[in-house]
Write a protein that holds these residues in place. Structure first.
Motif, PDB file in Angstrom:
ATOM      1  N   ILE A 141       8.781 -19.492  -0.779  1.00 43.96           N
ATOM      2  CA  ILE A 141       8.497 -19.992  -2.126  1.00 43.96           C
ATOM      3  C   ILE A 141       7.021 -19.743  -2.426  1.00 43.96           C
ATOM      4  O   ILE A 141       6.153 -20.166  -1.660  1.00 43.96           O
ATOM      5  CB  ILE A 141       8.792 -21.509  -2.221  1.00 43.96           C
ATOM      6  CG1 ILE A 141      10.218 -21.800  -1.737  1.00 43.96           C
ATOM      7  CG2 ILE A 141       8.575 -22.014  -3.644  1.00 43.96           C
ATOM      8  CD1 ILE A 141      10.528 -23.276  -1.577  1.00 43.96           C
ATOM      9  N   CYS A 142       6.740 -19.021  -3.503  1.00 46.84           N
ATOM     10  CA  CYS A 142       5.349 -18.743  -3.871  1.00 46.84           C
ATOM     11  C   CYS A 142       5.033 -19.461  -5.162  1.00 46.84           C
ATOM     12  O   CYS A 142       5.504 -19.077  -6.229  1.00 46.84           O
ATOM     13  CB  CYS A 142       5.129 -17.241  -4.072  1.00 46.84           C
ATOM     14  SG  CYS A 142       5.440 -16.303  -2.594  1.00 46.84           S
ATOM     15  N   GLN A 143       4.223 -20.503  -5.039  1.00 49.79           N
ATOM     16  CA  GLN A 143       3.843 -21.293  -6.211  1.00 49.79           C
ATOM     17  C   GLN A 143       2.461 -20.813  -6.653  1.00 49.79           C
ATOM     18  O   GLN A 143       1.473 -21.053  -5.969  1.00 49.79           O
ATOM     19  CB  GLN A 143       3.802 -22.770  -5.790  1.00 49.79           C
ATOM     20  CG  GLN A 143       3.480 -23.751  -6.876  1.00 49.79           C
ATOM     21  CD  GLN A 143       3.228 -25.139  -6.285  1.00 49.79           C
ATOM     22  OE1 GLN A 143       2.403 -25.313  -5.404  1.00 49.79           O
ATOM     23  NE2 GLN A 143       3.948 -26.129  -6.767  1.00 49.79           N
ATOM     24  N   GLY A 144       2.403 -20.064  -7.760  1.00 48.77           N
ATOM     25  CA  GLY A 144       1.106 -19.597  -8.254  1.00 48.77           C
ATOM     26  C   GLY A 144       0.343 -18.773  -7.246  1.00 48.77           C
ATOM     27  O   GLY A 144      -0.879 -18.863  -7.168  1.00 48.77           O
ATOM     28  N   PHE A 145       1.030 -17.984  -6.468  1.00 49.78           N
ATOM     29  CA  PHE A 145       0.382 -17.228  -5.400  1.00 49.78           C
ATOM     30  C   PHE A 145       1.095 -15.881  -5.336  1.00 49.78           C
ATOM     31  O   PHE A 145       2.303 -15.829  -5.377  1.00 49.78           O
ATOM     32  CB  PHE A 145       0.542 -18.006  -4.091  1.00 49.78           C
ATOM     33  CG  PHE A 145      -0.364 -17.595  -2.967  1.00 49.78           C
ATOM     34  CD1 PHE A 145      -0.823 -16.317  -2.819  1.00 49.78           C
ATOM     35  CD2 PHE A 145      -0.757 -18.541  -2.022  1.00 49.78           C
ATOM     36  CE1 PHE A 145      -1.650 -15.958  -1.762  1.00 49.78           C
ATOM     37  CE2 PHE A 145      -1.586 -18.188  -0.970  1.00 49.78           C
ATOM     38  CZ  PHE A 145      -2.034 -16.897  -0.840  1.00 49.78           C
ATOM     39  N   ASN A 146       0.304 -14.837  -5.205  1.00 49.85           N
ATOM     40  CA  ASN A 146       0.822 -13.471  -5.331  1.00 49.85           C
ATOM     41  C   ASN A 146       0.523 -12.698  -4.040  1.00 49.85           C
ATOM     42  O   ASN A 146      -0.322 -11.808  -4.027  1.00 49.85           O
ATOM     43  CB  ASN A 146       0.118 -12.852  -6.549  1.00 49.85           C
ATOM     44  CG  ASN A 146       0.712 -11.534  -7.006  1.00 49.85           C
ATOM     45  OD1 ASN A 146       1.707 -11.053  -6.451  1.00 49.85           O
ATOM     46  ND2 ASN A 146       0.091 -10.934  -8.004  1.00 49.85           N
ATOM     47  N   PRO A 147       1.204 -13.038  -2.943  1.00 43.70           N
ATOM     48  CA  PRO A 147       0.811 -12.483  -1.638  1.00 43.70           C
ATOM     49  C   PRO A 147       0.900 -10.958  -1.555  1.00 43.70           C
ATOM     50  O   PRO A 147       0.175 -10.353  -0.759  1.00 43.70           O
ATOM     51  CB  PRO A 147       1.773 -13.147  -0.648  1.00 43.70           C
ATOM     52  CG  PRO A 147       2.907 -13.650  -1.461  1.00 43.70           C
ATOM     53  CD  PRO A 147       2.346 -13.963  -2.811  1.00 43.70           C
ATOM     54  N   LEU A 148       1.744 -10.338  -2.366  1.00 41.74           N
ATOM     55  CA  LEU A 148       1.860  -8.875  -2.267  1.00 41.74           C
ATOM     56  C   LEU A 148       0.516  -8.210  -2.571  1.00 41.74           C
ATOM     57  O   LEU A 148       0.215  -7.144  -2.048  1.00 41.74           O
ATOM     58  CB  LEU A 148       2.955  -8.360  -3.215  1.00 41.74           C
ATOM     59  CG  LEU A 148       3.244  -6.853  -3.149  1.00 41.74           C
ATOM     60  CD1 LEU A 148       3.620  -6.414  -1.730  1.00 41.74           C
ATOM     61  CD2 LEU A 148       4.344  -6.467  -4.115  1.00 41.74           C
ATOM     62  N   GLN A 149      -0.301  -8.832  -3.424  1.00 40.70           N
ATOM     63  CA  GLN A 149      -1.625  -8.274  -3.705  1.00 40.70           C
ATOM     64  C   GLN A 149      -2.716  -8.983  -2.910  1.00 40.70           C
ATOM     65  O   GLN A 149      -3.801  -8.448  -2.718  1.00 40.70           O
ATOM     66  CB  GLN A 149      -1.967  -8.411  -5.202  1.00 40.70           C
ATOM     67  CG  GLN A 149      -1.007  -7.716  -6.129  1.00 40.70           C
ATOM     68  CD  GLN A 149      -0.789  -6.255  -5.781  1.00 40.70           C
ATOM     69  OE1 GLN A 149       0.257  -5.876  -5.261  1.00 40.70           O
ATOM     70  NE2 GLN A 149      -1.789  -5.429  -6.037  1.00 40.70           N
TER      71      GLN A 149
END
Ligand code: SF4
Lengths: 810, 197
Positions: A342-350
């Motif tokens: 779950i990604c809350q306001g987080f963009n791990p791919l970048q």
């Protein structure tokens, strides 16, 4: 930050090293300009690039990425050799005179206790020698060969100006000019402030970078004083708040920590946290840990947490590993050990290192949930966007949920800024379409899960079933309700010890964490926030601009943790008699009866200076630590280790090249490149026109900095036949970025150990969604390894190659 | 004199008209003219205090919106500027803060929940109930299968390692606290935020 943004104006010298505040924190940086104009301050910048901050500096010194500890250790050597330390401060307020254990030692790059197989230390020798009463032994005359200051002197002796220059590439004369200027602040009435950010944290030795500067500041007597301090400028608008509330894998609110498997019982857990004083008469504030913990458990589990069940201790998850940080999470994902994310306001791919590995990990998920106001790259990782995100969607079995949330302008709530101020903000409009708040979404997921467990049973659910949820609208808790929950209440009358009168009735909001109890009669969701929302109202919403003596405190604006204290360790701003070291800028002073001044004293208000209570009340010895005991992963003193990818040998100890305590996963080690293939040092950074990967969605910012580029020095560009605005391909062992070249005078080759070393700069801001042109993202290049203490990825020093290119293949 | 910012704008607008017209010698005609001058748009706007969403300098901002917040009137944000009272930024904003209006109204703002089924080539819009029901189902099934109540030594550990979460870094502290409660009460340990990047 130990101090406030405005307090920077009180500095005599400002050092920006490990950051680029003019570019990344522009409206805060203006206080540096104010210091220059109004206080005659000098600005020093040490950075691989001649940055926007450097362009207004009085003194600029270039440095090779990843060698800050060598530079700062050389500075410590200089201060000790020239005797430019604030003696009274160091003697009274630091552990310089405490005596280390006889077994402690350092040889050939390793401290005592190293285990080659586990890449970790047995730290039992990294401590003080204790007397019969359990107090640390001390020699205030500093004659004892094992007192901390003498061990430090010995440790830094290797960092001569020649050695510093050999490692860092900083010319010796520049290095010595910096030393000389910083040394002027050893005068009791002069202050140096250190401003830093990710330029120090994003290294495999990040935490030690910061420690080394903190040691410099202790030696110079600059912690706790006006215009001084260690000022982490921080990044996102509420990253301070999320850290304070413990949204980190091993944390709980208020810097309490989750238990480990080794702490089977509540008593085991308390044993390692309630530190008893290590010197007579010290406060050792963590002695109160039990009060914070019990009040927290009562807050989240209500009646279900009682003395009988050890305050529901067993309901907290226990950790079998030091941390399930993000680098580990993506390692687990790649191995198929994580099914949902779950990604809350987080963009791990970048945002996270080795983008290829991140993408491969996401593909293995069964489900991915994103909660964001914007269309993030992560939520669309499965889609083919050409060379910037090649993908075969049909082959990816991940279910993806893209949930729209409100933005800042569409909610009430508080954020914690880098100076620890909790500032309330108000909603100006409704979110667009069906977008909802994160609170509403989390409540929705929680309520559905609870219902499913009620209906079907299943794995252990006591914690879930008993989680306190006393909100007027259970589907959408109000931010004020949550703020009050963090602040805390009393469940029984609190009486004044002298008069016996009730100061707070049962059920009322608490004023201070000093009121917390360990018997279950108080509740508080985050003890350091207690006082932010009291019976007097929402303290975070205060807007009183009065600033006594115009000294940059503004105590009535919003509310700062802890206890509305604006300058941490402010007891250290006064001498042994309680008078300000700098009479022109006192913060608190002893008036014969109590501590008084413009800030909330960081000291019991009636503790006389003669009682000798140390200013660093969270430490068991009450002193600032030049010797870190067992708190750090790689040693109680900082030592220079090369980045995991480096063009140079470690000339101090060739056998121990990089951080011996770094955690490196086997497949990540395989993906490290060698200087023979990737000869240039690269570093990543931010531009003032962009914020991470969000502002490319805003039209103006997308116009201001429309496309991905790298900065290359003129010398290297000439060598490679690269002209201004040419397409180039930048490669690391992990991937390629094809983008424009910006040929600049701002980066010059450095002479490192006799060899010219080129540095390439990679701004981070592009991706494949939003209004700017499509880009790969600098994290395509970066290595997946973190700081040994915090697992912050090493984004600031790695190896690449560069060549002219024809542009992205389409 | 204690005037708020909006009052100040009204005052100067009126003052400008009055003194300007007066100085030109229009006399009473000036007053009539002044009253017909179109009021500044901001004077009619609702002012809301907030802070910049981007960096941790946390500059104070003033958001201006149209609509009086009556139940059936939809507010529309028309302008954002620095808050001159704020002790840190004193009204200034950087190139990011100055462009906040563009992020509020970005064309890539999401407006409806979307779902992409396994192997599908595109997103499709779904209802909130569909999305949250399905998420809860997936989470529960995984948790029931993989939850670790006791470790090998028989110690109660109550952890769940096979579903993880990344929390935001620009969300409010209140959101953060509720998120902590929900994640940890499930036993989630693969849990982190953006402090490191
Ligand atoms: S306006 Fe700029 S400096 Fe101020 S908080 Fe926003 S991003 Fe930071």
């Amino acid at each position: 930050m130990t101090n406030t943004w405005q307090d920077i104006k009180n500095a005599n010298v400002v050092i920006v090293m490990g950051g680029n505040a003019a570019e990344a924190h522009p409206c805060g940086f203006k206080w540096v300009i104010e210091a220059k104009i109004e206080n005659g301050a000098k600005l020093v910048v040490v950075d691989p690039r001649f940055t926007r901050t450097a362009s207004v500096a009085d003194l600029y010194a270039p440095i090779r990425p990843g060698t800050d500890i060598a530079f700062l250790s050389g500075l410590i050597r200089y201060l000790l050799e020239k005797d430019k330390i604030q003696h009274d401060y160091v003697r009274a307020f630091t552990n310089a005179g405490l005596i280390a254990k006889e077994e402690f030692g350092f040889q050939d790059g390793l401290f005592t206790g190293y285990n080659e197989e586990t890449h970790s230390y047995d730290k039992s020798s990294w401590d003080y020698e204790l007397d019969d009463q359990g107090f640390a032994k001390v020699d205030d005359t500093w004659q004892h060969p094992r007192c901390v200051i003498n061990l430090l002197r010995k440790h830094v002796d290797r960092y001569t100006p020649e050695m510093v220059s050999r490692i860092t590439g900083t010319p010796q004369d520049k290095f010595l000019q910096v030393c000389e200027l910083l040394a002027t602040t050893s005068e009791p009435d002069k202050a140096l402030t250190s401003l830093f950010a990710l330029g120090w944290t994003q290294h495999s030795i990040g935490a030690q970078n910061i420690r080394t500067m903190a040691m410099v500041q202790l030696l110079l007597g600059n912690i706790g004083v006006a215009g001084g301090g260690m000022n982490a400028l921080r990044g996102h608008s509420n990253i301070q708040g999320l850290t304070d509330i413990g949204l980190l894998s091993n944390q709980m609110p208020g810097y309490m920590t989750l238990p480990s498997d080794k702490e089977a019982t509540f008593n085991d857990y308390m044993k390692t946290r309630q530190f008893t004083p290590l010197r007579p008469g010290q406060i050792s504030y963590w002695q109160n840990y039990r009060k914070f913990f019990v009040s927290f458990q009562k807050s989240i589990y209500g009646k279900a947490a009682s003395a009988e069940n050890n305050w529901a201790y067993d309901w907290l998850p226990k950790l079998d590993l030091p941390m399930y940080d993000i680098i580990r999470a993506f390692e687990m994902m790649n191995k198929g050990e994580i099914n949902g994310y779950i990604c809350q306001g987080f963009n791990p791919l970048q945002a996270f290192p080795d983008r290829g590995k991140i993408r491969r990990g996401l593909r293995k998920l069964k489900f991915l949930v994103t909660m964001d106001p914007l269309d993030t790259e992560t939520s669309r990782f499965w889609e083919d966007f050409g060379p910037q995100n090649p993908s075969d969607a049909a082959a990816i079995q991940t279910e993806v949920f893209q949930l729209p949330t409100n933005c800042f302008a569409e909610e009430n709530g508080s954020l914690v800024n880098s100076a620890r101020w909790l500032q309330w903000h108000w909603k100006a409009a409704e979110p667009p379409g069906q977008a909802r708040s994160d609170i509403w979404i989390m409540a929705g997921i929680f309520r559905r899960l609870k219902e499913l467990y009620q209906k079907e049973g299943g794995a252990f659910s006591d914690a879930l079933m008993n989680l306190s949820w006393n909100y007027a609208d259970p589907a959408s808790p109000d931010p004020e309700e949550l703020a009050k929950e963090m602040n805390g209440r009393t469940l029984a009358d609190i009486t004044d010890p002298t008069t016996g009168a009730a100061t707070l009735k049962a059920g009322q909001l608490l004023d201070s964490f000093a009121q917390l109890k360990d018997d279950g009669t108080t509740v508080s969701g985050c003890w350091i926030f207690t006082g932010c929302f009291t019976e007097k109202g929402n303290q975070m919403a205060r807007r009183e601009t009065t600033d006594p003596r115009d000294q940059g405190i503004a105590p009535g604006w919003a509310w700062a943790w802890p206890a509305n204290r604006r300058i941490l360790y402010n007891r250290a701003s006064a001498d042994l008699a309680g008078k300000a070291w700098n009479p022109k800028k006192p913060i608190i002073e002893w008036n014969g009866e109590r501590w008084v001044g413009i800030d909330v004293p960081d000291m019991p208000p009636t503790a006389a200076p003669s009682a000798g209570v140390g200013p660093f009340i969270m430490n068991a010895e009450g002193l600032g630590r030049l010797f870190a005991r067992a708190t750090m992963a790689e040693g109680p003193f900082p030592e220079h280790y090369e980045p995991l990818e480096s063009p140079a040998e470690n000339v101090l100890h060739p056998k121990v090249r990089s951080n011996p305590a770094a955690r490196v996963f086997a497949d990540d080690r395989e993906s490290f490149g060698a200087a023979s293939d990737f000869p240039y040092v690269a570093t990543t950074y931010r531009l003032t026109e962009h914020f991470h990967y969000w502002t490319k969605h805003a039209l103006i910012n997308a116009i201001l900095q429309p496309e991905e580029f790298v900065e290359i020095g003129e010398e290297l560009a000439k060598e490679k036949g690269i002209a201004q605005a040419d397409w180039v391909k930048v490669s690391s062992k992990r991937g390629d970025v094809v983008c424009k070249a910006y040929v600049t005078k701002r980066i010059k080759p450095l002479m490192v150990d006799g060899k010219p070393t080129h540095v390439i700069g990679c701004p981070i801001h592009w991706g494949f969604t939003g209004q700017a042109r499509k880009g790969y993202g600098a994290n395509t290049l970066t290595p997946s390894v973190g700081d040994a203490n915090t697992q912050t990825p090493e984004f600031k020093a790695f190896l690449v190659n560069v060549a002219k290119s024809n542009g992205p293949e389409v | 004199m204690n005037v708020n910012r909006r009052g100040f704008i009204k005052l100067t607008a009126a003052g400008l008209a009055a003194s300007g017209m007066g100085a030109l010698g229009f006399g009473h005609v000036g007053e009539a003219l002044a009253s017909s001058v179109r009021a500044f748009k901001l004077a009619a706007a609702k002012e809301t205090r907030n802070t910049c969403t981007y960096c941790s300098v946390a500059c104070g901002i003033l958001i201006y919106s149209m609509g009086d917040r009556a139940k059936n009137a939809h507010s529309n944000i028309i302008h954002i500027e620095g808050d001159p009272d704020h002790p840190v930024n004193r009204g200034t904003l950087c190139p990011k803060g100055s462009a906040l209006l563009d992020i509020v109204h970005a064309p890539t703002r999401l407006t409806a929940p979307r779902y992409r089924a396994a192997g599908a080539g595109e997103f499709k819009e779904v209802s909130w109930d569909f999305a949250l029901d399905r998420i809860a189902r997936l989470m529960k099934d995984d948790r029931d299968k993989n939850f670790i109540a006791k470790n090998k030594e028989g110690v109660t550990v109550n952890r769940w390692t096979s579903v993880g979460m990344l929390a935001a870094s620009a969300s409010s502290s209140e959101t953060a606290f509720l998120t902590w409660k929900v994640a940890r009460s499930l036993g989630m340990v693969v849990f982190d935020n953006q402090a490191r990047v």
